[in-house]
Design a protein around this motif. Structure first.
Motif, PDB file in Angstrom:
ATOM      1  N   SER A 189      27.008   0.959  27.640  1.00 43.44           N
ATOM      2  CA  SER A 189      27.234   1.525  26.608  1.00 43.44           C
ATOM      3  C   SER A 189      28.656   3.100  26.665  1.00 43.44           C
ATOM      4  O   SER A 189      28.077   3.247  28.574  1.00 43.44           O
ATOM      5  N   GLN A 190      29.711   3.052  26.634  1.00 41.72           N
ATOM      6  CA  GLN A 190      30.641   3.392  27.724  1.00 41.72           C
ATOM      7  C   GLN A 190      30.314   4.890  27.686  1.00 41.72           C
ATOM      8  O   GLN A 190      30.779   6.176  28.546  1.00 41.72           O
ATOM      9  N   LYS A 191      30.009   5.311  26.875  1.00 43.28           N
ATOM     10  CA  LYS A 191      28.512   7.274  26.784  1.00 43.28           C
ATOM     11  C   LYS A 191      28.400   6.921  28.383  1.00 43.28           C
ATOM     12  O   LYS A 191      28.159   8.147  28.588  1.00 43.28           O
ATOM     13  N   ALA A 192      27.679   6.324  29.270  1.00 44.96           N
ATOM     14  CA  ALA A 192      27.163   6.013  30.408  1.00 44.96           C
ATOM     15  C   ALA A 192      28.488   7.011  31.750  1.00 44.96           C
ATOM     16  O   ALA A 192      28.033   7.940  32.076  1.00 44.96           O
ATOM     17  N   ILE A 193      29.216   6.324  31.467  1.00 43.02           N
ATOM     18  CA  ILE A 193      30.411   7.030  31.774  1.00 43.02           C
ATOM     19  C   ILE A 193      30.056   8.759  31.844  1.00 43.02           C
ATOM     20  O   ILE A 193      30.789   9.337  32.741  1.00 43.02           O
ATOM     21  N   GLY A 194      30.457   9.285  30.924  1.00 36.79           N
ATOM     22  CA  GLY A 194      30.542  10.955  30.176  1.00 36.79           C
ATOM     23  C   GLY A 194      29.307  11.495  31.697  1.00 36.79           C
ATOM     24  O   GLY A 194      29.310  12.128  32.192  1.00 36.79           O
ATOM     25  N   GLN A 195      28.266  10.661  31.073  1.00 36.15           N
ATOM     26  CA  GLN A 195      26.762  11.540  30.977  1.00 36.15           C
ATOM     27  C   GLN A 195      26.854  11.186  32.723  1.00 36.15           C
ATOM     28  O   GLN A 195      26.003  12.199  33.627  1.00 36.15           O
ATOM     29  N   ASN A 196      26.793  10.204  33.087  1.00 37.92           N
ATOM     30  CA  ASN A 196      27.018  10.303  34.400  1.00 37.92           C
ATOM     31  C   ASN A 196      27.881  11.130  35.646  1.00 37.92           C
ATOM     32  O   ASN A 196      27.788  12.459  36.555  1.00 37.92           O
ATOM     33  N   PHE A 197      29.190  11.953  35.065  1.00 34.82           N
ATOM     34  CA  PHE A 197      30.093  12.713  34.788  1.00 34.82           C
ATOM     35  C   PHE A 197      29.291  13.978  35.082  1.00 34.82           C
ATOM     36  O   PHE A 197      29.277  15.300  36.064  1.00 34.82           O
ATOM     37  N   THR A 220      19.475  21.834  37.161  1.00 34.11           N
ATOM     38  CA  THR A 220      18.972  20.726  36.946  1.00 34.11           C
ATOM     39  C   THR A 220      18.563  20.230  35.852  1.00 34.11           C
ATOM     40  O   THR A 220      18.415  19.452  35.371  1.00 34.11           O
ATOM     41  N   LEU A 221      18.497  21.899  34.752  1.00 37.87           N
ATOM     42  CA  LEU A 221      18.172  21.460  33.439  1.00 37.87           C
ATOM     43  C   LEU A 221      19.786  20.799  32.709  1.00 37.87           C
ATOM     44  O   LEU A 221      18.813  19.038  32.270  1.00 37.87           O
ATOM     45  N   ASP A 222      20.398  20.563  33.079  1.00 36.32           N
ATOM     46  CA  ASP A 222      21.819  20.145  32.195  1.00 36.32           C
ATOM     47  C   ASP A 222      21.647  18.221  33.220  1.00 36.32           C
ATOM     48  O   ASP A 222      21.566  17.372  32.394  1.00 36.32           O
ATOM     49  N   ALA A 223      21.396  17.778  34.462  1.00 34.53           N
ATOM     50  CA  ALA A 223      21.066  16.487  35.353  1.00 34.53           C
ATOM     51  C   ALA A 223      20.511  16.031  34.888  1.00 34.53           C
ATOM     52  O   ALA A 223      20.567  15.116  34.782  1.00 34.53           O
ATOM     53  N   LEU A 224      18.789  16.698  34.872  1.00 33.72           N
ATOM     54  CA  LEU A 224      17.646  16.038  33.553  1.00 33.72           C
ATOM     55  C   LEU A 224      18.056  15.579  32.863  1.00 33.72           C
ATOM     56  O   LEU A 224      17.247  14.300  32.173  1.00 33.72           O
ATOM     57  N   ARG A 225      19.004  16.286  31.494  1.00 30.98           N
ATOM     58  CA  ARG A 225      19.437  16.096  30.822  1.00 30.98           C
ATOM     59  C   ARG A 225      19.845  14.946  30.384  1.00 30.98           C
ATOM     60  O   ARG A 225      20.380  13.538  29.710  1.00 30.98           O
ATOM     61  N   SER A 248      18.015  11.669  31.903  1.00 29.52           N
ATOM     62  CA  SER A 248      17.703  11.342  30.844  1.00 29.52           C
ATOM     63  C   SER A 248      18.419  10.190  29.837  1.00 29.52           C
ATOM     64  O   SER A 248      17.738   9.248  29.073  1.00 29.52           O
ATOM     65  N   LYS A 249      19.583  10.422  29.194  1.00 30.58           N
ATOM     66  CA  LYS A 249      19.802   9.882  28.296  1.00 30.58           C
ATOM     67  C   LYS A 249      20.736   8.070  28.973  1.00 30.58           C
ATOM     68  O   LYS A 249      21.204   7.658  28.099  1.00 30.58           O
ATOM     69  N   MET A 250      20.998   9.064  30.143  1.00 25.33           N
ATOM     70  CA  MET A 250      21.339   7.465  30.672  1.00 25.33           C
ATOM     71  C   MET A 250      20.096   6.027  30.973  1.00 25.33           C
ATOM     72  O   MET A 250      20.528   5.068  30.761  1.00 25.33           O
ATOM     73  N   HIS A 251      19.232   6.907  31.670  1.00 25.11           N
ATOM     74  CA  HIS A 251      18.008   6.434  31.054  1.00 25.11           C
ATOM     75  C   HIS A 251      17.450   5.383  30.307  1.00 25.11           C
ATOM     76  O   HIS A 251      17.363   4.496  29.891  1.00 25.11           O
ATOM     77  N   ASP A 252      17.765   6.879  28.638  1.00 17.77           N
ATOM     78  CA  ASP A 252      17.567   5.834  27.508  1.00 17.77           C
ATOM     79  C   ASP A 252      19.025   5.362  27.185  1.00 17.77           C
ATOM     80  O   ASP A 252      18.250   3.707  26.252  1.00 17.77           O
ATOM     81  N   ALA A 253      19.521   4.930  27.184  1.00 18.38           N
ATOM     82  CA  ALA A 253      20.709   3.672  27.676  1.00 18.38           C
ATOM     83  C   ALA A 253      20.518   2.768  27.554  1.00 18.38           C
ATOM     84  O   ALA A 253      20.602   1.809  27.316  1.00 18.38           O
ATOM     85  N   LEU A 254      19.978   2.656  29.065  1.00 17.75           N
ATOM     86  CA  LEU A 254      19.732   1.098  29.727  1.00 17.75           C
ATOM     87  C   LEU A 254      19.212   0.678  29.468  1.00 17.75           C
ATOM     88  O   LEU A 254      18.539  -0.624  28.951  1.00 17.75           O
ATOM     89  N   THR A 255      17.073   0.993  28.924  1.00 10.87           N
ATOM     90  CA  THR A 255      15.911   0.943  28.219  1.00 10.87           C
ATOM     91  C   THR A 255      16.533   0.397  26.778  1.00 10.87           C
ATOM     92  O   THR A 255      16.139  -0.919  26.871  1.00 10.87           O
ATOM     93  N   LEU A 256      17.649   0.661  26.579  1.00 16.04           N
ATOM     94  CA  LEU A 256      18.234   0.033  25.059  1.00 16.04           C
ATOM     95  C   LEU A 256      19.254  -0.849  25.143  1.00 16.04           C
ATOM     96  O   LEU A 256      19.065  -2.227  24.881  1.00 16.04           O
ATOM     97  N   GLN A 313       9.602  18.502  37.705  1.00 15.87           N
ATOM     98  CA  GLN A 313       8.861  19.476  38.362  1.00 15.87           C
ATOM     99  C   GLN A 313      10.145  21.089  39.562  1.00 15.87           C
ATOM    100  O   GLN A 313       9.706  21.544  39.044  1.00 15.87           O
ATOM    101  N   LEU A 314      11.338  20.355  39.438  1.00 20.46           N
ATOM    102  CA  LEU A 314      11.922  21.063  40.107  1.00 20.46           C
ATOM    103  C   LEU A 314      12.776  22.026  39.158  1.00 20.46           C
ATOM    104  O   LEU A 314      12.620  23.136  39.466  1.00 20.46           O
ATOM    105  N   ASN A 315      12.660  22.232  37.983  1.00 19.60           N
ATOM    106  CA  ASN A 315      13.362  22.582  37.140  1.00 19.60           C
ATOM    107  C   ASN A 315      12.325  23.639  36.536  1.00 19.60           C
ATOM    108  O   ASN A 315      12.840  24.803  36.194  1.00 19.60           O
TER     109      ASN A 315
END
Length: 689
Positions: free
Chosen positions: A291-299, A354-359, A362-370, A398-400
């Motif tokens: 998914s191309q969305k991964a690039i945006g989430q990575n940024f 840390t909340l922004d990083a977590l979100r 998590s979206k990248m993780h879900d995208a790869l799972t899909l 934990q950090l958040n």
């Protein structure tokens, strides 16, 4: 309300058990418990809040009582019965003895099983990957600090072979040998990497166990798993709360375990280091996601991780320059949990980052799972990435949690907050910690107000004659409809045991008490019988052991060998006609079962007062004081009273047992609180010199 049909079922079930249980005889206290539990869960005392708190002394048969009452009711109301324990020993007793017997002889048709946390199961994908030639170096796993030894690699091969040949079911506890932590941490199932929607994980041991769970009527769990489910909102790991009756056995542990579960901690420099690694990893992960969305989430992830790192470096400098008065344990506690403004300002920024990083992660993780589920990415490429991202997600959560709490001001629930200075060979670090002082509100909101009904039971729930201390700790104080029950033990205490309080020349507060203890203990030990001596501290026990061994006493000491081997040695000495002297601290008395001639002489060296040395205990005392209370009388004394009852409870385990308890602490008769403690003990025959 209890219907006539249900009352009849409970009576018939009771009769079936009575007819088949060897040595059974009716016990008034047990019958009382059966009736009260059934009435409570049926809503006779309160329509919505169906909760009873039971203190049941040794020998009352509380596990049989809650099975006789709660199980027929759960089956009739189509609810799950969830039994939660604090110790593995009680879980094993329920799963291996009591529930099989109950199923065989009660006349009730039900299924039961032990439910374990995800971490107790192997992830087959991780196990195979760990032995894959391309993965031998394990470079993908941040958990591995050094290569596996030959022995550890052999362990992995043995586990894989046994699983493939169906000789092992895939849970850690059923493996005959010990699996080293280093090996298990690589292959254990985790919530982020092992997801059921991925075909490659459908037949994982964990998911198979969860499928099986849906068919069960009775689930045996531990308090930690219960808390894990509540943290996710309830009904995520276990059945829905409002569809379940809970039996919380060993309930005196629940507040403490809840507190541990609600705490958070993180280092500063250590976090900066792994955030740097996360930045490198996220790029690698983004390259695999279709998914191309991964690039945006990575940024987004990179921006957030960089922001957090920048702020953490500022915090590192603040702490390096701060003039905190660290104690001998290199710990500094913030009074009343109030953190300096320079830290709270940064805490808010780190919490947001840390909340922004977590979100984003998590979206990248879900995208790869899909992608794997859709067949766009091969599992062998995705699995190691999902494993590693799962570890980073856990760390970010934990950090958040930590920094969100540090950023909070004017909160209703008091927190203990402290810093521990860590010194290494070439650098230093700071560990920041946070823990709520009171957790009753959490249990009230998450469990008591949501579940269909609950029975809390233990041999020690009251203190100084009331349930006040426990009800406050567990969030049940002033709650409507909560029924408090004391079920007396069937033991004939005055004729089975003597409680002896000899005159002592030294008070336990005296600096020379340990030497004095070593000089008088031989007077009260019986070389021909089974002795247990309980100490209030390891230091004092070790001090006395050295002196007595120098005088040729043979002593079995807690900590010098495993608990199992210690008790085996003790029983072996008694079985061969020799005496045995067993030394231990308060922790040894928990769940210790030495019936009959395996324990006839119990010596308690002093009242088991806890010294408020941990930051949490200090903060608790400070909070009580700030409200105008007396922490010694409201926390220390009730806790010590419960521990004293628990310690004395080691002597009599069966109605045929007998023996002697000697307490070498005169404060039980010289202090007002001591007399109140004495009155909470069972009615042993007293010998007060």
């Amino acid at each position: 309300m209890l219907s006539d049909a249900l009352k009849k079922t409970i009576r018939q079930t009771h009769q079936h058990i009575a007819d088949n249980l060897e040595g059974y005889h009716p016990r008034t206290s047990q019958n009382y418990l059966v009736a009260e539990i059934a009435k409570t869960l049926a809503g006779e005392y309160h329509k919505s809040q169906r909760i009873c708190v039971i203190e049941a002394g040794t020998g009352t048969g509380k596990s049989l009582a809650y099975c006789l009452s709660a199980l027929p009711l759960a089956l009739a109301k189509k609810k799950k019965l969830i039994i939660s324990t604090a110790t593995v020993a009680l879980q094993e007793q329920l799963i291996e003895k009591e529930l099989p017997f109950f199923k065989a002889h009660s006349g009730l048709d039900f299924k039961f099983d032990l439910v374990k946390g995800r971490q107790r199961y192997v992830c087959v994908q991780k196990l195979n990957a760990a032995l894959n030639e391309d993965m031998v170096q394990m470079s993908m796993l941040p958990t591995l600090s050094s290569p596996l030894s030959d022995m550890e690699q052999k362990c992995l091969r043995d586990l894989q072979s046994a699983y493939q040949n169906k000789k092992w079911q895939g849970d850690r506890d059923s493996w005959a040998d010990t699996i080293p932590d280093k090996v298990w941490n690589i292959i254990a199932c985790d919530k982020h990497a092992c997801q059921r929607q991925m075909k490659s994980h459908h037949l994982c041991p964990f998911h198979l166990a969860r499928q099986k769970m849906a068919q069960m009527d009775v689930l045996v769990i531990n308090h930690a798993l219960l808390l894990a489910d509540l943290e996710l909102g309830g009904g995520k790991i276990l059945p829905e709360l409002d569809e379940s009756f809970y039996v919380i056995d060993e309930a005196h542990h629940l507040p403490h375990i809840t507190r541990d579960f609600s705490s958070a901690a993180a280092t500063i420099k250590g976090t900066i280091d792994w955030l740097d690694k996360l930045l490198k990893f996220s790029g690698k992960m983004a390259n695999v996601i279709v998914s191309q969305k991964a690039i945006g989430q990575n940024f987004k992830l990179n921006d957030a991780a960089n922001d957090a790192n920048k702020d953490l470096r500022v915090v590192r400098d603040i702490l390096d320059k701060a003039d905190f008065n660290y104690n001998d344990d290199d710990t500094f506690r913030f009074e009343h949990g109030v953190v300096p403004e320079s830290l709270t300002d940064k805490a808010k920024d780190i919490s947001d980052a840390t909340l922004d990083a977590l979100r984003a992660l998590s979206k990248m993780h879900d995208a790869l799972t899909l992608d794997v589920s859709d067949g766009d990415v091969k599992p062998y490429l995705a699995d190691p990435l999902l494993t590693e991202s799962g570890l980073y997600i856990n760390r970010l959560e934990q950090l958040n949690k930590l920094w969100f709490s540090y950023a909070s001001k004017g909160e209703n629930t008091p927190h203990a907050r402290w810093i521990k200075r860590l010194e290494y060979k070439h650098h230093h670090d700071h560990l920041l910690c946070d823990c709520p002082i009171e957790v009753g509100y959490y249990l009230k909101d998450k469990l008591w107000q949501e579940c269909a009904g609950a029975v809390l039971c233990s041999a020690t729930l009251s203190a100084m004659g009331t349930f006040d201390h426990f009800s406050k700790e567990s969030g049940l104080r002033n709650e409507p409809g909560v029924k408090y029950i004391k079920a007396n033990s069937p033991f004939d205490y005055p004729n089975q045991a003597t409680l002896h309080l000899p005159i002592t020349e030294k008070d336990p507060t005296d600096k020379t008490f340990s030497d004095y203890l070593a000089s008088i203990l031989p007077t009260y030990l019986n070389k021909e019988a089974a002795n247990l001596v309980l100490f209030a501290s390891y230091w004092q026990m070790d001090h006395v052991v050295k002196i007595l061994r120098a005088n040729h006493w043979k002593i079995l000491v807690q900590g010098e060998q495993s608990r199992d081997s210690l008790l085996k040695a003790h029983k072996s000495h008694i079985d061969s006609g020799k005496g045995s002297v067993l030394f231990g601290t308060q922790s040894l008395s928990e769940g210790l079962d030495l019936p009959g001639h395996y324990l006839e002489n119990l010596i308690i060296t002093k009242i088991p007062f806890a010294v408020p040395t941990s930051p949490i205990e200090e903060a608790q005392a400070e909070f009580v004081q700030s409200k105008g209370g007396n922490p010694f009388l409201s926390i220390t004394v009730p806790d010590a009273a419960k521990k004293l009852v628990q310690s004395c409870g080691r002597l009599l385990r069966k109605e045929s047992d007998s023996g002697r308890i000697t307490v070498l602490d005169r404060r039980l008769v010289t202090k007002r609180y001591g007399k109140a403690m004495l009155d909470t003990l069972p009615p042993f025959k007293r010998q007060i010199d």
